[in-house]
Write an enzyme that holds these catalytic residues in place. Structure first.
Site, short mmCIF file in Angstrom:
data_model
loop_
_atom_site.label_atom_id
_atom_site.label_comp_id
_atom_site.label_asym_id
_atom_site.label_seq_id
_atom_site.Cartn_x
_atom_site.Cartn_y
_atom_site.Cartn_z
N LYS A 1 -9.87 32.68 -22.47
CA LYS A 1 -10.83 33.67 -22.92
C LYS A 1 -11.73 33.15 -24.03
CE LYS A 1 -9.02 38.20 -21.78
NZ LYS A 1 -8.83 39.55 -22.32
N LYS B 1 -8.09 33.70 -9.99
CA LYS B 1 -7.54 35.06 -10.00
C LYS B 1 -8.66 36.08 -9.81
CE LYS B 1 -6.65 37.11 -13.88
NZ LYS B 1 -6.22 37.66 -15.15
N LYS C 1 -11.82 41.35 -13.39
CA LYS C 1 -12.96 42.24 -13.67
C LYS C 1 -14.07 41.49 -14.39
CE LYS C 1 -9.67 44.33 -16.85
NZ LYS C 1 -8.82 45.47 -16.97
#
Ligand code: TYM
Length: 341
Positions: free
Chosen positions: A120, A203, A206
């Site tokens: 992230k 993966k 969103k």
């Protein structure tokens, strides 16, 4: 559900971030399994982790809407506020209180190994928020403030639940106590890692810039069918058996999704569809996905028309959650040596 600490009453806790729309990955990897566990006779607590969401920038209006939308998703999928405790994290300040204690238990070396932070924060880790770095200690607090023994999650959260065990073990060791349980991650079923429809090695998420890579819980029947029709595959028909899926990530992903939606095992699905070309299998999968997801998305829309009712459910759940969490924080403070606890 076996390897949790036995001295503690079994209790299930899990959470989802209201940081964007819900995907099929969230549904199959988490929410659907939350619903299954609700019927298992064990107390179930499910949280909308809004404090985790703000570790990256969230527009305040969007955060409010997404918090209600995720709650609507919980309800629409079958979570029942009379059988589970449903609430948003920020209404239970004990999470933040325990998280601070855990910030002082967890070691920098442990946090540095967290792959989700690395993913992230990306190349620009210096610009990441301190909250993003400390995120797994808050997650440990979410779980341990209820002495939860079992945490249903998708594969990507396994490392965080393991860190939760490390934090509990170090706390228990440092303070010579057995106050916190060794929580077990529960990562079960055919869809613990739903992959992108555009790339079988990534993966479903969103935050993927391509909307075609995921099925959103708010997609209508046409959008779902179109995304499945366009999903990336290899040119061969489906193999005859489960073993044949091994080196075919896109085929395996679609079969896993089919299995998780239908409730059949992967072996059963292969017995039904093995050998079929994708041109035949994809329409079957699209029909199944629409059949299972369309009622949830219309129920979500119905709940969203009454935000006051959603807020009432969250507030009521928060009150019940606090009744469990507050004595745990009090006792933790006492163990740590805080005067007044
Ligand atoms: P989050 O919000 O990213 O995802 C919520 C849940 O959905 C699962 N999931 C998937 N499962 C299968 N395939 C996928 N493609 C997929 N994408 C997401 C996740 O594994 C997760 O179970 N840190 C957590 C939220 C959290 C939490 C907690 C979870 C905060 N505190 C305490 C459990 C217990 C997270 O970011 O999940």
């Amino acid at each position: 559900m076996s390897e949790g600490t036995t001295a503690f009453t079994p209790r299930v806790f899990s959470g989802i971030q209201p940081s964007g729309g819900l995907t099929l990955g969230n549904y199959l990897g988490a929410i659907k399994r939350f619903v299954d566990m609700q019927g298992s006779g064990i107390e179930t607590i499910y949280c909308v982790v809004d404090m985790h969401a703000i570790t990256v920038w969230q527009d305040p209006d969007a955060l409010r809407r997404q918090t209600r939308e995720l709650t609507a998703g919980y309800l629409a999928a079958g979570l029942d506020p009379t059988r589970s405790i449903l609430f948003n994290q920020s209404q239970v300040p004990e999470h933040a209180q325990l998280a601070w204690i855990f910030n002082c238990v967890a070691r920098l070396g442990w946090m540095n190994r967290m792959t989700q932070f690395k993913d992230k924060a990306g190349k620009n880790a210096e610009k990441a928020s301190l909250g993003l770095y400390a995120y797994p200690a808050l997650m440990a607090a979410d779980i341990l403030v209820y002495h939860a023994t079992h945490v249903p999650v998708g594969e990507d959260q396994k490392q965080h639940v393991e860190l939760t065990r490390d934090i509990a073990a170090k706390f228990n060791h440092d303070f010579k106590t057995d106050f916190f349980p060794m929580t077990a991650p529960v990562i079960e079923g055919a869809a613990t890692r739903v992959m992108s429809l555009r790339d079988g090695s990534k993966k479903m998420s969103k935050s993927d810039p391509s909307d075609a890579s995921r099925i959103n819980m708010t997609d209508d029947a046409d959008a779902i069918a179109k995304k499945i029709r366009k999903a990336k595959t290899d040119p061969e028909p489906l193999p005859e058996s489960v073993e044949g899926l091994k080196d075919r990530p896109e085929a395996r992903n679609l079969v896993n999704i089919y299995a998780a939606l239908s409730g059949d095992t992967v072996a059963d699905v292969m017995a039904q569809v093995g050998g079929k070309p994708f041109g035949e299998f994809k329409p079957l999968l699209a029909d199944l996905a629409v059949e299972k997801l369309a009622p949830i998305s219309s129920e979500m829309a119905r709940y969203m028309r009454d935000p006051a009712e959603i807020d009432r459910i969250l507030k009521d759940g928060a009150g019940r959650a606090r009744a469990i969490a507050s004595p745990v924080v009090q006792k933790t403070y006492e163990i740590v040596g805080m005067v007044g606890a």
